[in-house]
Write a protein that holds these residues in place. Sequence first.
Motif, PDB file in Angstrom:
ATOM      1  N   UNK A   3      10.400  -2.748   4.172  1.00  9.22           N
ATOM      2  CA  UNK A   3       9.326  -3.518   3.402  1.00  9.22           C
ATOM      3  C   UNK A   3       8.705  -2.301   2.473  1.00  9.22           C
ATOM      4  N   UNK A   4       8.500  -2.764   1.356  1.00 10.27           N
ATOM      5  CA  UNK A   4       7.738  -1.739   0.342  1.00 10.27           C
ATOM      6  C   UNK A   4       6.340  -2.302   0.408  1.00 10.27           C
ATOM      7  N   UNK A   5       5.712  -1.281  -0.117  1.00  9.28           N
ATOM      8  CA  UNK A   5       4.250  -1.520  -0.213  1.00  9.28           C
ATOM      9  C   UNK A   5       3.771  -1.504  -1.716  1.00  9.28           C
ATOM     10  N   UNK A   6       3.323  -2.516  -2.032  1.00 10.74           N
ATOM     11  CA  UNK A   6       2.789  -2.445  -3.630  1.00 10.74           C
ATOM     12  C   UNK A   6       1.512  -2.687  -3.505  1.00 10.74           C
ATOM     13  N   UNK A   7       0.710  -1.538  -4.277  1.00 12.99           N
ATOM     14  CA  UNK A   7      -0.788  -1.619  -4.415  1.00 12.99           C
ATOM     15  C   UNK A   7      -1.155  -2.498  -5.337  1.00 12.99           C
ATOM     16  N   UNK A   8      -2.044  -3.628  -4.984  1.00 15.64           N
ATOM     17  CA  UNK A   8      -2.558  -4.690  -5.927  1.00 15.64           C
ATOM     18  C   UNK A   8      -3.832  -4.351  -6.765  1.00 15.64           C
ATOM     19  N   UNK A   9      -3.853  -4.367  -7.806  1.00 15.21           N
ATOM     20  CA  UNK A   9      -5.009  -3.900  -8.722  1.00 15.21           C
ATOM     21  C   UNK A   9      -6.170  -4.736  -8.535  1.00 15.21           C
ATOM     22  N   UNK A  10      -7.037  -4.305  -8.368  1.00 16.73           N
ATOM     23  CA  UNK A  10      -8.549  -5.209  -8.159  1.00 16.73           C
ATOM     24  C   UNK A  10      -9.311  -5.341  -9.588  1.00 16.73           C
TER      25      UNK A  10
END
Length: 139
Positions: free
Chosen positions: A129-136
């Motif tokens: 699983x890769x972690x992807x940062x979600x922009x707020x």
Amino acid sequence: MADISKWAPSDVLEPIKRFLDGDLPMTSSIKVEQFQDGDTLVVRAEVPGIDPDQDVDVSVSEGMLHIRAERVERSEHKSKMGYRSEFRYGSFQRSIALPPGAKDEDITATYKDGVLEVRAPVPAAPPESTTKKIRIDHS
């Protein structure tokens, strides 16, 4: 009471041999070895002296491989002192956990020289699983 002087050495040694071979009726587990062969789980079960078409049941349920065998064996001993016939029988079973995601339809079984071999392909590991940062966004 039996006359011990008429016993043949095999009469005394037979139960000991059966105990060491694991053939006593109270033994209810099948001897197995399991290992990974590339991307396949291999389970070899020692079940000599049986008819695999009639005396063995291999099934899968809830992620477990179930092997059940029933043996009927007859031996006869003739000597100058007499005749003895022995039957050995019983059912034996063993359950082994399958790798997560193993598919029932991909599992195969073969029988040769008293050894039942079951092969279960191990599914490829799910991608890491890769972690992807979600922009707020700010309103």
